[in-house]
Design an enzyme around this catalytic site. Structure first.
Site, PDB file in Angstrom:
ATOM      1  CG  LEU A   1      11.031   8.170   8.604  1.00 54.72           C
ATOM      2  CD1 LEU A   1      11.113   8.479   7.124  1.00 54.72           C
ATOM      3  CD2 LEU A   1      11.494   6.741   8.854  1.00 54.72           C
TER       4      LEU A   1
ATOM      5  CG  HIS B   1      11.197   8.747   3.559  1.00 60.33           C
ATOM      6  ND1 HIS B   1      10.010   9.420   3.760  1.00 60.33           N
ATOM      7  CD2 HIS B   1      10.954   7.457   3.880  1.00 60.33           C
ATOM      8  CE1 HIS B   1       9.099   8.558   4.188  1.00 60.33           C
ATOM      9  NE2 HIS B   1       9.639   7.360   4.262  1.00 60.33           N
TER      10      HIS B   1
ATOM     11  CD  GLU C   1       6.309   4.261   1.648  1.00 60.88           C
ATOM     12  OE1 GLU C   1       7.428   4.765   1.448  1.00 60.88           O
ATOM     13  OE2 GLU C   1       5.931   3.223   1.111  1.00 60.88           O
TER      14      GLU C   1
ATOM     15  CD  GLN D   1      14.037   4.814  -0.519  1.00 65.14           C
ATOM     16  OE1 GLN D   1      14.054   4.297   0.589  1.00 65.14           O
ATOM     17  NE2 GLN D   1      13.406   4.289  -1.547  1.00 65.14           N
TER      18      GLN D   1
ATOM     19  CG  HIS E   1      14.796   7.076   4.289  1.00 65.73           C
ATOM     20  ND1 HIS E   1      14.691   7.290   5.652  1.00 65.73           N
ATOM     21  CD2 HIS E   1      14.159   5.914   4.034  1.00 65.73           C
ATOM     22  CE1 HIS E   1      14.004   6.277   6.184  1.00 65.73           C
ATOM     23  NE2 HIS E   1      13.683   5.416   5.230  1.00 65.73           N
TER      24      HIS E   1
ATOM     25  CG  PHE F   1       4.520   0.602   3.457  1.00 64.85           C
ATOM     26  CD1 PHE F   1       3.714   1.000   4.504  1.00 64.85           C
ATOM     27  CD2 PHE F   1       5.897   0.787   3.580  1.00 64.85           C
ATOM     28  CE1 PHE F   1       4.254   1.563   5.649  1.00 64.85           C
ATOM     29  CE2 PHE F   1       6.446   1.353   4.728  1.00 64.85           C
ATOM     30  CZ  PHE F   1       5.628   1.747   5.759  1.00 64.85           C
TER      31      PHE F   1
ATOM     32  NE  ARG G   1       9.904   4.790   1.518  1.00 60.89           N
ATOM     33  CZ  ARG G   1      10.432   4.118   2.522  1.00 60.89           C
ATOM     34  NH1 ARG G   1      11.738   3.865   2.549  1.00 60.89           N
ATOM     35  NH2 ARG G   1       9.674   3.691   3.516  1.00 60.89           N
TER      36      ARG G   1
ATOM     37  NE  ARG H   1      15.003   0.760   1.814  1.00 60.51           N
ATOM     38  CZ  ARG H   1      14.036   1.160   2.632  1.00 60.51           C
ATOM     39  NH1 ARG H   1      12.938   0.444   2.769  1.00 60.51           N
ATOM     40  NH2 ARG H   1      14.155   2.283   3.306  1.00 60.51           N
TER      41      ARG H   1
END
Lengths: 568, 247
Positions: free
Chosen positions: A243, A233, A246, A231, A345, A118, A277, A380
Site C-alpha cells: 500500500l 485501492h 492515500e 474495495q 484493499h 483524505f 477510492r 469505504r
C-alpha cells in the site's frame, strides 16, 4: 481438555483489543489470535483515522453530521445511515480516548492532534501519526491490553465456529505451536477476524488476511452481507502490491499517465486525486486499458508523483512511504515518481451485524473488517476503517455486557465436544488426501478473482469465475497436505483456511452476478448506472443445502440523507 | 527483460519436538525472478517444494515484525531483503539467535515479550484526562519519533551480545520502549521508576557495542535510549550526593 470463557474474542487487531479492554474488568475474557496480536493487519494502516475534531484551521466548522454525510455519499447510499451516524458521533471520543491511552498522534503547532485531507472527505478530518497511524493505534491498544492483563492465546487459529439451534457455543481452536485441537466453550463469541484480501491475487493485504472468519461464520449458518463490494485501492506498489497510503495524495501528490497528464481532471474535476477510492481506481484502470500507462517487467503502471512536495514534507509527513519505496522497489520518491496500480484493499462486505455488532446467531458478535454493519456501504472512505474497528470494538463490548447481564447464559459443553470430534476426523482427511497441493488451488482462486471479479465486471466473466470456484471446491475435497505432523504445520493451517476462502469467493462472485447495476466499488460494464428503484438494498448470502449461496436482500436504513448522484 | 537465476537456499532445519535430531542445513534450489524478496522465496519453497518448512510471516511490507531472521549472517526482515542484493547465488537462512528454536526459522519469543512487559510499556497518567486531547507540542512529539517506530521484531534482542551471555538482561527493545514513555511529555511515571532498572539486568547491562542499532530494520537506536536513561540515573545519584553534603 476444554477451555471456558465468558467472552472469547477471535482476532487481536484493533476491534478485538478494544472489545477486550472494555470487558476485562467485569468478565473472564480471552483473545485467540493466529499471530502475536502486534502482528495483526491493523498495524499496516498508514494514513489515519477520521473524526470531526475541527483542529485543522481549514476545517474549523467540521461536525459529525458533515462526516456522516461524506461517509454516506461515499458509500453510494448503501450504508445504513443510523449506523454511520453512531460511528461519526463516537469518533471524537474514540480518538481522544486513544490519545489519553498514549497514542502518539502527529501534532499541529498549537499542540492539538494534526488532521489532513483524505479522499471523499469535504473537510481535513483525518487524524494521523505521520504515515504509521495503524501501527501507533495497535501499539496503544496492545499496551492497554497488557496493562489490563488480558489473556491471549497466541498463534492459535480457529478451525470452526460452534453453533447449535441458532445459538453460538464457542469455537474449535488449533494451537499451532503444540499441534493440538482445543475446544473452547464460551458464553459469547466475538469475531474480529479481519478482511479477505488474499482471496485476490493483487492485494495490499497481509498474508494472514484470508477472510476465514467470514467463511467460518457463513458455514455455521450466519448470514453475510454485501460481499460483492470489494474495495480496490488506487495506489498499490507494482510487484509487491504494498500500500502507498492515500495520504500521499492527501498531502498533495499527483497521479500521472504516460502523457504526463493529471488525468483525474477528466474523471473528477473538482476533487481530482482526492476523489473516493472507487472512482480513482476505475480512472487508473481506464488509463491503463486505453494505453496511457507505463510498462515495467512487473506490469503496467501509473505514476504517483510526490516530487513537488519537496524533501522536507516527504520526510516529515511520509517517511514510511519513502522507506518502503527504497526497500522494495529501489526508488526514492523525493527524486522519482512511484509506480503504482490499483489492488484489492478492503472488504466492505462481511458478517451481517446490526449497529450493536449482534448477528442473527445468539451469543455471536462481529466487529471490524470481518463485519458488515454497514457503515461503508458500496465504498469505504479512507480513514473510516480504523475508526470503524475501534468504535465497533467498543460497542461490541457494550452489547456483550448487556447480553451477559440480562441473560443467565450457560456454556454448552456437549455441542463443543461433539464438534471437536468432527474436526479431528476432518484433519485426518486433509492430511491423507492424494490430490493437488493447496497452494495450486489457492493461486488459481486468487487469479480467477482478480481477473474476473475485479474493478470492472461483466456477466460472462463473473459466470466463468463462479464455475471456476465450483470446480476448485470440488478439487479441494481431495487436497493434499504434505505432512501429517500437527505442530507448526503452516501448510495445514493454510489448507483449513482455504476451505473458507472458497466460500468467501463464492459469495462475492454470486453477489456480483446478481447485482445488475453499478454502485460504489461494484461496477458492471453491462449495467453501468446505479439503480435505486431495484437495487438500493443489501445483499444477504446464506449457505444453501447444496453448498452454494442463497441470496436474499435487506432494506437500507435511510435517516436524513436522500440519495443523490455522486459528483466529485 | 525478466531473467531467472537459479539460487540455492540453505535453511537451518530443527524441530524442538524431535530434540534428538540435530539442527542441520537443508538445501533448496529454486529459480528466482529479480525483484523478489527472501520472504517471497520462502513462501515459494514451502508451497512448491517442502510443505514442512516453518517460518513466520504476515504483512510482507516491513511493518508487522514477524519475519526477522539471520540472512547470510546478518539479521534482517526476510520481507524487505531483496534476493538480488547479495553477490552470491547462495542464501543462508538461520533463526534469530538468543531464543530457543521451536521449529526451523521460528523461535520462542516468550522471553522477549516478558522483558517488554517488565518496563510497564504503557502511558502512565496521574492527573485526570481532559475532555479533549492532552496537548503536546510538535517538538515534544518529535522527541519520541524514532522509538515509536519500533516494530518489536526482536532483531535487536537477537543481535545483543549481553542477552546471549546473560538471559536475565532485559535487552535493547524493552529499554527503547521505556525511553519512548519516559520521553513522552504526557507520561507521569516519574524518574523514580528507573530504580527498578538500576542494575546489571537493566540499564547497566548494556556493553554499548551498538549491535542493536546495526540490526534494527526501522532505524531505531536502542543504545541512545540506554545512554539517555543512564544519564537520568546518574543525575539522580548526583543530586542525592549533593543533597547529603548540603545538609
Amino acid at each position: 481438555m476444554m477451555l471456558h470463557h465468558d467472552v472469547l474474542i477471535v482476532g487481536g487487531g484493533l476491534a478485538g483489543l478494544r472489545a477486550a479492554v472494555g470487558l476485562s474488568k467485569k468478565y473472564d475474557v480471552a483473545i485467540v489470535s493466529k499471530v502475536h496480536p502486534i502482528r495483526s493487519h491493523s498495524i499496516a494502516a498508514q494514513g489515519g483515522i477520521n473524526a470531526s475534531l475541527a483542529n485543522n484551521p481549514d476545517g474549523r466548522d467540521d461536525t459529525c453530521e458533515k462526516h456522516a454525510f461524506d461517509t454516506i455519499k461515499g458509500s453510494d447510499y448503501l450504508a445504513d445511515q443510523h449506523s454511520v451516524e453512531i460511528m461519526c458521533k463516537e469518533a471524537s471520543e474514540i480518538v481522544y480516548e486513544m490519545e489519553h491511552w498514549g497514542c502518539p498522534f502527529s501534532r499541529f503547532p498549537d499542540g492539538t492532534i494534526a488532521q489532513r485531507p483524505f479522499g471523499g472527505g469535504g473537510y481535513p478530518r483525518t487524524c494521523y501519526s505521520t504515515d504509521i497511524t495503524g501501527h501507533v493505534l495497535l501499539n496503544t491498544l496492545y499496551e492497554r491490553a497488557v496493562s489490563k492483563r488480558i489473556k491471549f492465546y497466541q498463534e492459535w487459529y480457529i478451525v470452526a465456529l460452534v453453533t447449535d439451534n441458532g445459538r453460538c457455543g464457542g469455537v474449535i481452536a488449533f494451537d499451532l505451536v503444540r499441534g493440538k485441537i482445543i475446544p473452547i466453550a464460551a458464553k459469547t463469541t466475538l469475531f474480529a477476524t479481519g478482511g479477505y484480501g488474499r482471496v485476490y491475487f493483487h492485494s495490499t493485504n497481509a498474508l494472514i488476511n484470508t477472510g476465514s472468519g467470514i467463511g467460518m461464520a457463513y458455514k455455521a449458518q450466519v448470514p453475510i452481507k454485501d460481499m460483492e463490494f470489494v474495495q480496490f485501492h488506487p495506489t498499490g506498489l507494482i510487484g509487491t502490491n504494498i500500500l502507498m497510503t492515500e495520504a500521499c495524495r492527501g498531502e498533495g501528490g499527483y497521479l500521472l499517465n504516460n502523457k504526463n497528464e493529471r488525468f483525474m481532471e477528466k474523471y473528477a474535476p473538482k476533487a481530482m486525486e482526492l476523489a473516493p477510492r472507487d472512482i480513482v481506481s476505475r480512472s487508473i484502470q481506464t488509463e491503463i486499458e486505453e494505453g496511457r500507462s507505463f510498462e515495467h517487467a512487473l506490469g503496467k503502471y501509473i505514476k504517483l508523483d510526490l516530487r513537488h512536495l519537496g524533501e522536507k514534507k516527504i520526510l516529515s509527513k511520509l517517511p514510511g512511504i519513502r522507506k518502503i519505496c527504497i526497500d522494495f522497489i529501489g526508488i526514492d520518491p523525493i527524486i522519482e515518481p512511484i509506480p503504482i496500480m490499483p489492488c484489492q484493499h478492503y472488504s466492505m462486505g462481511g458478517i451481517d451485524t446490526n449497529e450493536k455488532c449482534e448477528t442473527e446467531m445468539k451469543g455471536f458478535y462481529a466487529a471490524g473488517e470481518c463485519a458488515c454493519v454497514s457503515v461503508h456501504g458500496a465504498n469505504r472512505l479512507g480513514g473510516n476503517s480504523l475508526l470503524e474497528t475501534i468504535v465497533f470494538g467498543k460497542l461490541a463490548g457494550l452489547a456483550i455486557d448487556e447480553y451477559l447481564t440480562n441473560n443467565d447464559v450457560k456454556a454448552d459443553e456437549k455441542i463443543v465436544q461433539d464438534r471437536k470430534d468432527e474436526i479431528e476426523k476432518k484433519i485426518i482427511r486433509l492430511v491423507s488426501g492424494s490430490g493437488e497441493k493447496p497452494f495450486i488451488l489457492q493461486t488459481e482462486l486468487a487469479k480467477t478473482m482478480s481477473r474476473n471479479v475485479g474493478i470492472f465486471r461483466k456477466k460472462e466473466e463473473i459466470v466463468e469465475a463462479i464455475n471456476n470456484i465450483i470446480n476448485i471446491k470440488e478439487r479441494y475435497r481431495n487436497v493434499c497436505v504434505s505432512s501429517p505432523s500437527r505442530h507448526m504445520n503452516y501448510e495445514l493451517m493454510n489448507t483449513i483456511e482455504l476451505e473458507y476462502m472458497l466460500e468467501v469467493a463464492h459469495t462475492i462472485a454470486v453477489g456480483a452476478h446478481q447485482r445488475e447495476e453499478s454502485r460504489g466499488s461494484h461496477y458492471r460494464r453491462d449495467f453501468t448506472k446505479r439503480d435505486d428503484t431495484q437495487w438500493m438494498k443489501h445483499t444477504i448470502a446464506r449457505i444453501g443445502e447444496g453448498g452454494g449461496p442463497v441470496i436474499t436482500s435487506k432494506e437500507v436504513t435511510i435517516t436524513q440523507y436522500q440519495p443523490m448522484e455522486r459528483i466529485y | 527483460m525478466i531473467t531467472k537465476d537459479t539460487y540455492t537456499f540453505k535453511i537451518l532445519r530443527y524441530d524442538a519436538k524431535a530434540p534428538d535430531e540435530k539442527p542441520e542445513f537443508q538445501l533448496y534450489r529454486i529459480k528466482v525472478i529479480p525483484g523478489l524478496t527472501v520472504l517471497a522465496m520462502l513462501i515459494r519453497i514451502r508451497d512448491e517444494i517442502d510443505g514442512t518448512l516453518s517460518f513466520r510471516s504476515s504483512c510482507r511490507s516491513a511493518v508487522c515484525g514477524s519475519c526477522a531472521m539471520v540472512i547470510n549472517g546478518k539479521i534482517d526482515l526476510a520481507c524487505r531483503t531483496q534476493v538480488a542484493f547479495f553477490e552470491s547465488n547462495t542464501i543462508i537462512l538461520e533463526p534469530l539467535p538468543n531464543m530457543d528454536i521451536i521449529k526451523d526459522l521460528v523461535v520462542d519469543m516468550e522471553p522477549f515479550w516478558d522483558m517488554y512487559e517488565k518496563v510497564q510499556p504503557y502511558l502512565i497518567r496521574k492527573t485526570p484526562d481532559p475532555g479533549k486531547e492532552i496537548t503536546q507540542s510538535e517538538e515534544e512529539r518529535s522527541r519520541i519519533d524514532q522509538f515509536v517506530n519500533c516494530i518489536l521484531c526482536a532483531s535487536c534482542y537477537g543481535a545483543c551480545p549481553v542477552v546471549s551471555r546473560n538471559p536475565e538482561y532485559i535487552g535493547p527493545a524493552a529499554l527503547a520502549k521505556l525511553e519512548r514513555f519516559i520521553l513522552d511529555s504526557r507520561d507521569e511515571r516519574g524518574a523514580g521508576f528507573l530504580k527498578t532498572m538500576n542494575n546489571e539486568k537493566g540499564l547497566w547491562g548494556c556493553d554499548t557495542v551498538l549491535r542493536c542499532i546495526d540490526a534494527c530494520p526501522k532505524d531505531v537506536r536502542p543504545t541512545d535510549a540506554i545512554v539517555e536513561l543512564r544519564k537520568i540515573l546518574i543525575k539522580e545519584k548526583m543530586k542525592q550526593l549533593f543533597d547529603k553534603e548540603g545538609r
